[in-house]
Design a protein around this motif. Structure first.
Motif, PDB file in Angstrom:
ATOM      1  N   UNK A  30      91.464  21.857   9.404  1.00 25.44           N
ATOM      2  CA  UNK A  30      92.880  21.587   9.684  1.00 25.44           C
ATOM      3  C   UNK A  30      93.772  22.084   8.553  1.00 25.44           C
ATOM      4  N   UNK A  31      93.333  21.872   7.304  1.00 24.73           N
ATOM      5  CA  UNK A  31      94.096  22.344   6.158  1.00 24.73           C
ATOM      6  C   UNK A  31      94.183  23.870   6.143  1.00 24.73           C
ATOM      7  N   UNK A  32      93.110  24.531   6.557  1.00 25.33           N
ATOM      8  CA  UNK A  32      93.118  25.985   6.624  1.00 25.33           C
ATOM      9  C   UNK A  32      94.127  26.499   7.638  1.00 25.33           C
ATOM     10  N   UNK A  33      94.136  25.901   8.824  1.00 23.18           N
ATOM     11  CA  UNK A  33      95.089  26.322   9.860  1.00 23.18           C
ATOM     12  C   UNK A  33      96.524  25.981   9.459  1.00 23.18           C
ATOM     13  N   UNK A  34      96.696  24.872   8.727  1.00 21.32           N
ATOM     14  CA  UNK A  34      98.030  24.521   8.259  1.00 21.32           C
ATOM     15  C   UNK A  34      98.573  25.582   7.303  1.00 21.32           C
ATOM     16  N   UNK A  35      97.704  26.105   6.434  1.00 16.93           N
ATOM     17  CA  UNK A  35      98.133  27.158   5.529  1.00 16.93           C
ATOM     18  C   UNK A  35      98.464  28.442   6.291  1.00 16.93           C
ATOM     19  N   UNK A  36      97.732  28.722   7.352  1.00 12.41           N
ATOM     20  CA  UNK A  36      98.039  29.897   8.175  1.00 12.41           C
ATOM     21  C   UNK A  36      99.403  29.734   8.839  1.00 12.41           C
ATOM     22  N   UNK A  37      99.687  28.527   9.332  1.00 11.46           N
ATOM     23  CA  UNK A  37     100.996  28.259   9.929  1.00 11.46           C
ATOM     24  C   UNK A  37     102.111  28.431   8.906  1.00 11.46           C
ATOM     25  N   UNK A  38     101.862  27.945   7.681  1.00 10.36           N
ATOM     26  CA  UNK A  38     102.866  28.088   6.629  1.00 10.36           C
ATOM     27  C   UNK A  38     103.106  29.566   6.303  1.00 10.36           C
ATOM     28  N   UNK A  39     102.048  30.357   6.306  1.00  9.27           N
ATOM     29  CA  UNK A  39     102.197  31.793   6.058  1.00  9.27           C
ATOM     30  C   UNK A  39     103.055  32.437   7.141  1.00  9.27           C
ATOM     31  N   UNK A  40     102.822  32.044   8.385  1.00 11.96           N
ATOM     32  CA  UNK A  40     103.610  32.577   9.505  1.00 11.96           C
ATOM     33  C   UNK A  40     105.076  32.178   9.371  1.00 11.96           C
ATOM     34  N   UNK A  41     105.329  30.926   8.986  1.00 12.80           N
ATOM     35  CA  UNK A  41     106.703  30.454   8.802  1.00 12.80           C
ATOM     36  C   UNK A  41     107.402  31.230   7.688  1.00 12.80           C
ATOM     37  N   UNK A  42     106.664  31.494   6.590  1.00  9.48           N
ATOM     38  CA  UNK A  42     107.253  32.233   5.483  1.00  9.48           C
ATOM     39  C   UNK A  42     107.572  33.676   5.905  1.00  9.48           C
ATOM     40  N   UNK A  43     106.707  34.287   6.706  1.00  5.07           N
ATOM     41  CA  UNK A  43     106.970  35.643   7.182  1.00  5.07           C
ATOM     42  C   UNK A  43     108.220  35.675   8.049  1.00  5.07           C
ATOM     43  N   UNK A  44     108.370  34.667   8.893  1.00  2.00           N
ATOM     44  CA  UNK A  44     109.559  34.605   9.739  1.00  2.00           C
ATOM     45  C   UNK A  44     110.817  34.452   8.894  1.00  2.00           C
ATOM     46  N   UNK A  45     110.734  33.613   7.854  1.00  2.00           N
ATOM     47  CA  UNK A  45     111.904  33.409   7.001  1.00  2.00           C
ATOM     48  C   UNK A  45     112.213  34.668   6.205  1.00  2.00           C
TER      49      UNK A  45
END
Length: 247
Positions: A30-45
């Motif tokens: 779950x922590x791994x997927x959370x970091x992937x989501x954060x990476x996606x959010x940062x790319x969008x920003x």
């Protein structure tokens, strides 16, 4: 292997340990997927900031009119004119710059009846924590450009108490509501971060994205690796225990 043997093997399992193993494994995944989501959010920003940087700066009235839209007002370019309050200076503590600890300096500008908190930049602090940096507050009428940033209050070990306030005021977090109560004036719910080209203020070293997407992906890889190592270790331990107890 017949059904009776399978049932026998299942009864031999240490179920508390099995459950514990799967809980830890699930948490790591779950922590791994959370970091992937954060990476996606940062790319969008990052893409949003790149797009917004090509737009002309908006007025305060335009910014306020856009508040409440789905994309929000974060990172929008703004041009604001007003008078600075030289009596109220906030120093945000624990702000590093190239290995040096310091403060971010905030002041209030009044524009068309609205009070706005402005990030003027970074100043170096003293090794002696009781000594605050000498600040020459910005005063008078100014027109400047910057970017809007909506502040999220993070986890605090201890609530900030401003009952006995001396200026300049050292703070641990930017809390718009508390600052408003302190100065008896309603601050708008965002901060203006000055552009680096602005001559007023101090060193403009702030970054809209502190941790890039690549770093989040690196952390995701670490969590997934830990999950794989954990489940492999527990399977190895289970096999070793079963060999010791062949019954």
């Amino acid at each position: 292997m017949n059904l009776v043997l399978i049932q026998h093997k299942l009864k031999q399992l240490n179920w508390p340990m099995v459950i514990f193993t799967m809980l830890v494994f699930s948490l790591l995944i779950k922590l791994g997927f959370w970091q992937i989501e954060r990476a996606f959010e940062k790319e969008q920003r990052q893409q949003r900031i790149k797009t917004l940087s090509q737009r002309n700066a908006l007025s305060l009235e335009q910014i306020l009119a856009l508040k409440g839209l789905q994309d929000g007002i974060n990172d929008l370019p703004i041009e604001v004119s007003g008078n600075f309050d030289a009596d109220k200076v906030f120093l945000l503590d624990n702000q590093p710059d190239k290995g040096r600890l310091g403060y971010r300096v905030y002041q209030i500008i009044e524009s068309n009846g609205a009070a706005i908190l402005v990030n003027l930049g970074w100043v170096q602090g003293s090794i002696d924590r009781s000594v605050l940096p000498e600040i020459l507050p910005v005063s008078g009428q100014h027109t400047m450009t910057g970017h809007v940033r909506e502040i999220e209050v993070g986890i605090q070990l201890q609530a900030q108490n401003f009952t006995d306030s001396n200026w300049p005021l050292r703070v641990q977090q930017i809390e718009i509501d508390k600052f408003s109560q302190l100065i008896n004036k309603k601050l708008l719910p965002f901060v203006v971060y000055l552009d680096k080209k602005e001559s007023i203020g101090y060193k403009k070293n702030w970054q809209p994205i502190v941790m890039p997407p690549e770093k989040h992906r690196g952390y995701a890889f670490q969590w997934f690796s830990l999950a794989l190592a954990w489940i492999s270790l527990m399977i190895w331990a289970a096999i070793k225990m079963s060999k010791k107890d062949p019954s």
